[in-house]
Design a protein around this motif. Structure first.
Motif, short mmCIF file in Angstrom:
data_model
loop_
_atom_site.label_atom_id
_atom_site.label_comp_id
_atom_site.label_asym_id
_atom_site.label_seq_id
_atom_site.Cartn_x
_atom_site.Cartn_y
_atom_site.Cartn_z
N GLN A 143 20.35 -22.18 -38.60
CA GLN A 143 19.06 -21.94 -39.25
C GLN A 143 18.01 -21.58 -38.19
O GLN A 143 17.41 -22.46 -37.56
CB GLN A 143 18.62 -23.18 -40.03
N ASP A 144 17.80 -20.26 -38.02
CA ASP A 144 16.87 -19.80 -36.97
C ASP A 144 15.45 -20.32 -37.17
O ASP A 144 14.74 -20.57 -36.19
CB ASP A 144 16.84 -18.27 -36.93
N ASP A 145 15.03 -20.44 -38.44
CA ASP A 145 13.64 -20.84 -38.69
C ASP A 145 13.41 -22.32 -38.33
O ASP A 145 12.28 -22.72 -38.03
CB ASP A 145 13.26 -20.59 -40.15
N LEU A 146 14.46 -23.13 -38.39
CA LEU A 146 14.32 -24.55 -38.04
C LEU A 146 14.44 -24.80 -36.54
O LEU A 146 13.91 -25.78 -36.02
CB LEU A 146 15.39 -25.39 -38.75
N TYR A 147 15.16 -23.91 -35.86
CA TYR A 147 15.45 -24.12 -34.44
C TYR A 147 15.04 -22.92 -33.59
O TYR A 147 15.88 -22.14 -33.15
CB TYR A 147 16.94 -24.42 -34.22
N PRO A 148 13.72 -22.73 -33.40
CA PRO A 148 13.31 -21.72 -32.42
C PRO A 148 13.72 -22.18 -31.02
O PRO A 148 14.11 -23.35 -30.83
CB PRO A 148 11.79 -21.68 -32.58
N ASP A 149 13.63 -21.30 -30.04
CA ASP A 149 13.96 -21.69 -28.67
C ASP A 149 13.11 -22.89 -28.27
O ASP A 149 11.90 -22.92 -28.49
CB ASP A 149 13.71 -20.52 -27.70
N GLY B 209 12.62 -45.14 -30.27
CA GLY B 209 12.97 -44.08 -29.32
C GLY B 209 13.06 -42.76 -30.05
O GLY B 209 13.44 -42.72 -31.23
N TYR B 210 12.73 -41.66 -29.36
CA TYR B 210 12.71 -40.33 -29.98
C TYR B 210 13.57 -39.37 -29.16
O TYR B 210 13.34 -39.19 -27.97
CB TYR B 210 11.26 -39.84 -30.04
N MET B 211 14.57 -38.79 -29.81
CA MET B 211 15.51 -37.89 -29.14
C MET B 211 14.88 -36.51 -28.91
O MET B 211 14.30 -35.93 -29.83
CB MET B 211 16.77 -37.73 -30.00
N PRO B 212 15.00 -35.94 -27.69
CA PRO B 212 14.55 -34.56 -27.47
C PRO B 212 15.33 -33.59 -28.37
O PRO B 212 16.45 -33.87 -28.79
CB PRO B 212 14.87 -34.31 -25.99
N LYS B 213 14.73 -32.44 -28.64
CA LYS B 213 15.31 -31.48 -29.59
C LYS B 213 16.72 -31.03 -29.17
O LYS B 213 17.58 -30.79 -30.02
CB LYS B 213 14.37 -30.25 -29.67
N ARG B 214 16.98 -30.94 -27.87
CA ARG B 214 18.28 -30.45 -27.41
C ARG B 214 19.40 -31.46 -27.64
O ARG B 214 20.58 -31.13 -27.46
CB ARG B 214 18.22 -30.05 -25.93
N GLY B 215 19.06 -32.68 -28.06
CA GLY B 215 20.08 -33.68 -28.34
C GLY B 215 20.44 -33.80 -29.81
O GLY B 215 21.23 -34.67 -30.19
N LEU B 216 19.89 -32.92 -30.67
CA LEU B 216 20.13 -33.01 -32.12
C LEU B 216 21.35 -32.22 -32.54
O LEU B 216 21.80 -31.31 -31.83
CB LEU B 216 18.88 -32.52 -32.87
N ASP B 217 21.85 -32.54 -33.73
CA ASP B 217 23.01 -31.83 -34.31
C ASP B 217 22.49 -30.70 -35.19
O ASP B 217 22.06 -30.92 -36.33
CB ASP B 217 23.85 -32.82 -35.13
N LEU C 109 19.37 -23.06 -29.14
CA LEU C 109 20.29 -24.08 -29.63
C LEU C 109 21.33 -23.50 -30.58
O LEU C 109 22.02 -24.24 -31.27
CB LEU C 109 19.51 -25.19 -30.35
N LYS C 110 21.46 -22.18 -30.58
CA LYS C 110 22.33 -21.52 -31.57
C LYS C 110 23.78 -22.01 -31.48
O LYS C 110 24.43 -22.23 -32.49
CB LYS C 110 22.28 -20.01 -31.40
N ASN C 111 24.30 -22.18 -30.29
CA ASN C 111 25.67 -22.65 -30.13
C ASN C 111 25.73 -24.13 -29.75
O ASN C 111 26.74 -24.61 -29.23
CB ASN C 111 26.39 -21.81 -29.05
N GLY C 112 24.63 -24.84 -30.01
CA GLY C 112 24.56 -26.25 -29.62
C GLY C 112 24.23 -26.37 -28.14
O GLY C 112 24.50 -25.48 -27.35
#
Length: 506
Positions: free
Chosen positions: A395-401, A355-363, A427-430
């Motif tokens: 980390q802005d470079d790892l987590y673009p919108d 199973g693969y978690m969508p990006k919005r579910g990551l820490d 995802l800046k504030n989770g």
């Protein structure tokens, strides 16, 4: 060198100077060339040092009877709230729905989703509602389920809607990425059906496009095209609303084993398959010109089908082979050779599914860029992919919108021909999940009411009750039955324990 030459020979001194200058120039050129070579070999990438880590035993989901069905699907689907796992079930098909925090040993009496009369082959969470999941089965039906806020308390056997239109088993289920309530299914009848789930109706049926079994179907980023891989070794790009094939490549891979095809964010297509010598391959194709691949990577000679998982934000592709004990990951770029190997995460146990978690579910606080849920024979093990960073800042470079849960279109708009790009969130504030809209079927499917009648015992003395009261009573009866079964199982367990204690006492 110059001083060592005798003073009488001016010609000799001049010759030595020229030789010295030549050697100096050659050495300088060699040093420059070697520096350029080093730069070329060591490619700069922020994902070069990504590493995987399996979570501790107490953070796994243990004692789960993972399905043994011979079908090459992932058997697992994940979203930021739940993990769904297809399991072995007697007398039909079933799958577990576990809240992410429900780790540890899972009791055998834990409630399941068990409405199918045949084994479940594929499940997929709705990208626009974390409580809605669709399932396809060998019983030729597609069912859509609404999961309660805190997970299941009792087993669920009544779906929100049953979608019947396939004449053979349904092995592929995938939701539209940007339009609400649009669901695609593909079956053993070599047909693709696109449903308006809100109405419970089949809106588009793609027939006579695939002469053999369809291995997989994937939407592109805005959902106006699909790409498919088929047993005839062809990869096809289809416009489902026009019901036309836009591009096609025969023999994308020469091997006879199953292959996969997915869309990338830039519109290119990535395929996994086998060569004629049974070597596993990864290939990149330009949809505008599919005569020759942009790149081909050959890996090994294992038999497991490679399941690709793609992150459009980082352009990293993860390859998980069924039966393998490793996850390979590659970065896709615009520069030759386009596909760059990053690393491999290796474990001891082979994987039955993933199973693969969508990006919005990551820490985001731990620089987590991917999370997998690896299925063992009796266990589900989360695996975290992390980029090592010293700073605790976002980390802005790892987590673009990234793609959010809000749909860009309604089903009616998409079927009328409109397109919409994914609505992005930061995802800046989770990620904070909002309140999901209740899933409703506007027009109840006639076939669904027939299935409902036959699914339960005939309570003829209750027919005079209103529909809502009858549904409520059915729910109470199911709950009472579930509690009775639980009491019975615990009673048997107590008797068994008493017998063991009496033997010890003797």
């Amino acid at each position: 060198l110059f001083l060592s030459v005798p003073q009488s020979g001016s010609y000799c001194r001049l010759l030595c100077c020229v030789c010295y200058l030549r050697v100096f120039v050659i050495l300088k050129l060699i040093s420059v060339f070697s520096t350029d070579m080093k730069r070329a070999v060591v490619r700069q990438s922020k994902f070069r040092h990504v590493f995987g880590q399996a979570l501790r035993i107490d953070q796994c989901y243990d004692d789960i009877r993972v399905s043994r069905v011979t079908w090459d699907s992932s058997f697992c689907a994940v979203n930021p709230k739940f993990v769904a796992i297809i399991i072995e079930a007697s007398g039909g098909g079933a799958f577990l729905i576990l809240p992410l925090h429900k780790t540890g040993r899972i009791d055998k009496s834990y409630p399941t989703v068990c409405g199918h009369t045949g084994p479940v082959l594929d499940v997929d969470w709705c990208p626009h509602n974390d409580h809605v999941i669709a399932s396809g089965s060998e019983d030729c039906t597609v069912m859509v389920w609404q999961i309660p806020e805190n997970g299941l308390v009792t087993s669920m056997s009544e779906p929100v809607v049953v979608l019947e239109g396939h004449s053979k088993r349904v092995g592929i289920i995938t939701w539209h990425p940007t339009a609400r309530n649009v669901l695609l299914s593909a079956g053993g009848d070599n047909q693709i059906v696109i449903w308006d789930v809100g109405k419970g109706e089949a809106m588009i049926t793609l027939e006579d496009m695939h002469p053999d079994v369809i291995y997989n179907v994937c939407w592109n980023r805005n959902g106006n095209l699909i790409c498919t891989s088929c047993k005839d070794k062809a990869v096809r790009v289809i416009d489902p609303r026009k019901e036309t094939i836009v591009a096609e490549k025969d023999k994308a891979h020469d091997g006879a084993r199953p292959m996969r095809a997915i869309f990338l964010a830039d519109g290119n297509i990535l395929t996994t398959g086998f060569s004629r010598m049974s070597e596993r391959q990864l290939a990149l194709w330009n949809m505008e010109n599919m005569e020759e691949p942009m790149a081909v990577n050959e890996m090994d000679t294992s038999n497991g089908v490679l399941l690709p998982f793609y992150d459009p934000d980082s352009n990293v592709v993860y390859l998980c082979g069924k039966g393998d004990s490793s996850i390979r990951y590659f970065e896709i770029t615009d520069e030759h050779p386009y596909v760059h190997f990053l690393s491999t995460f290796v474990t001891k146990e082979p994987q039955r599914g993933m199973g693969y978690m969508p990006k919005r579910g990551l820490d985001v606080n731990k620089c987590e860029i991917a999370r997998f849920y690896k299925l063992h024979e009796r266990k589900c093990e989360p695996i975290v992919m992390t980029v090592p960073r010293k700073s605790d800042l976002f980390q802005d470079d790892l987590y673009p919108d990234t793609t959010g849960p809000e749909p860009a279109l309604e089903a009616e708009e998409w079927f009328e021909g409109k397109n919409g790009e994914p609505i992005l969130i930061s995802l800046k504030n989770g990620y904070v999940p909002g309140k999901n809209r209740e899933f409703k079927v506007v027009k109840k499917n006639i076939l669904d009411s027939k299935v409902t009648k036959n699914r339960y015992c005939d309570h003829s003395h209750l027919l005079c009750l209103p529909q809502k009261s009858e549904a409520k009573l059915e729910e109470i009866l199911k709950e009472v039955k579930s509690l009775k079964d639980l009491v019975s199982s615990q009673e048997k367990r107590i008797i068994k324990l008493e017998e063991q204690m009496s033997k010890i006492a003797i």
